[in-house]
Design a protein around this motif. Structure first.
Motif, short mmCIF file in Angstrom:
data_model
loop_
_atom_site.label_atom_id
_atom_site.label_comp_id
_atom_site.label_asym_id
_atom_site.label_seq_id
_atom_site.Cartn_x
_atom_site.Cartn_y
_atom_site.Cartn_z
N TYR A 86 12.08 -13.36 -40.30
CA TYR A 86 13.27 -13.06 -41.11
C TYR A 86 12.85 -12.72 -42.53
O TYR A 86 11.91 -13.33 -43.09
CB TYR A 86 14.19 -14.28 -41.10
N PRO A 136 15.28 -15.45 -36.88
CA PRO A 136 13.94 -15.05 -36.39
C PRO A 136 12.82 -15.55 -37.28
O PRO A 136 13.01 -15.77 -38.48
CB PRO A 136 14.02 -13.51 -36.41
N ASN A 148 19.51 -12.97 -31.46
CA ASN A 148 18.38 -13.89 -31.30
C ASN A 148 18.84 -15.28 -30.85
O ASN A 148 18.15 -16.27 -31.07
CB ASN A 148 17.60 -13.99 -32.61
N TYR A 150 17.96 -4.66 -30.50
CA TYR A 150 17.50 -5.74 -31.37
C TYR A 150 16.79 -5.16 -32.59
O TYR A 150 17.05 -5.57 -33.72
CB TYR A 150 16.56 -6.66 -30.59
#
Length: 240
Positions: free
Chosen positions: A236, A233, A228, A199
């Motif tokens: 971001y 997110p 995600n 990730y």
């Protein structure tokens, strides 16, 4: 004989006073409008941003699903994508719009519902406009695909903001490149060049310092959103 009048109602002058409904003054109306204006100015940008964020998430997932399904159906008829016609790597390919159009017509056109297909204005790429208002831009060499949640941004691409990258597994020449470990051998995936499988690696590439979503090229933003749960997110790097 006298008659007695019972229940005689006695009226007083106060009964003659009529009630009046209260009304707003001009000053009160202006103050109310000013308050409404301030509240609107504070909330509308947030509502607009939330709407664009949700639109991006929804269409990104739908676009990926539609293309993935089309590729899967095509592999039933034409075999794995790594056996499809290939035009070589992007840095040496001499393919033209006619080449990619013939490739698209052969492998994907009948499996992908669209409004129209046309040549990109500034390249040999092919642009497919989908029914929900999004668009797919197939690069002239066949493997890279830019997805636009809003088709109006075709031609003014900003990776990670209004466009996101997919990969179709047709480039055999990448098999020796360590940065292409997660390149799809068959089918499609979100762009994963220079991704290390984590990730955090989708945010900041450990294999090439330019490709991470939070780095110069923003190439791994679709990968990050995919990891995600197809949600953008909270941290971001771009606002919507």
């Amino acid at each position: 004989m006298k008659k007695t009048v019972k229940n005689l109602i006695t009226w007083s002058p106060s009964h003659l006073i009529t009630s009046r409904k209260s009304a707003f003054t001009l000053a009160e109306v202006l103050i109310t409008l000013a308050i409404i204006g301030v509240v609107a100015a504070m909330t509308i940008p947030t509502l607009t941003a939330n709407y664009k964020k949700k639109l991006t998430e929804t269409r990104l997932l739908n676009g990926y699903s539609a293309l993935s399904q089309a590729v899967q159906l095509s592999t039933v008829d034409y075999g794995p994508t790594n056996t499809w016609d290939s035009f070589g790597p992007s840095w040496t390919s001499t393919a033209t719009y006619d080449d990619i159009k013939a490739w698209y017509d052969k492998y994907l056109a009948k499996y992908l519902r669209s409004q129209k297909v046309e040549k990109a204005q500034d390249s040999e790429d092919l642009v497919v406009y989908l029914l929900d208002g999004s668009a797919l831009q197939f690069r002239y060499y066949g493997s890279d695909v830019y997805f636009y949640p809003e088709a109006k941004f075709v031609g003014v691409r900003e990776d990670g903001v209004n466009s996101f990258k997919f990969w179709i597994g047709v480039e055999e020449h990448l098999s020796q490149d360590l940065r292409a470990k997660y390149y799809p051998k068959n089918g499609i995936d979100t762009y994963s060049f220079a991704w290390d499988g984590t990730y955090e690696g989708a945010k900041y590439s450990t294999l090439d310092p330019a490709y991470g979503c939070y780095q110069d090229y923003h190439a791994l933003c679709a990968k990050l959103i995919q990891l995600n749960g197809w949600k953008i997110p909270e941290d971001y790097p771009f606002n919507f």
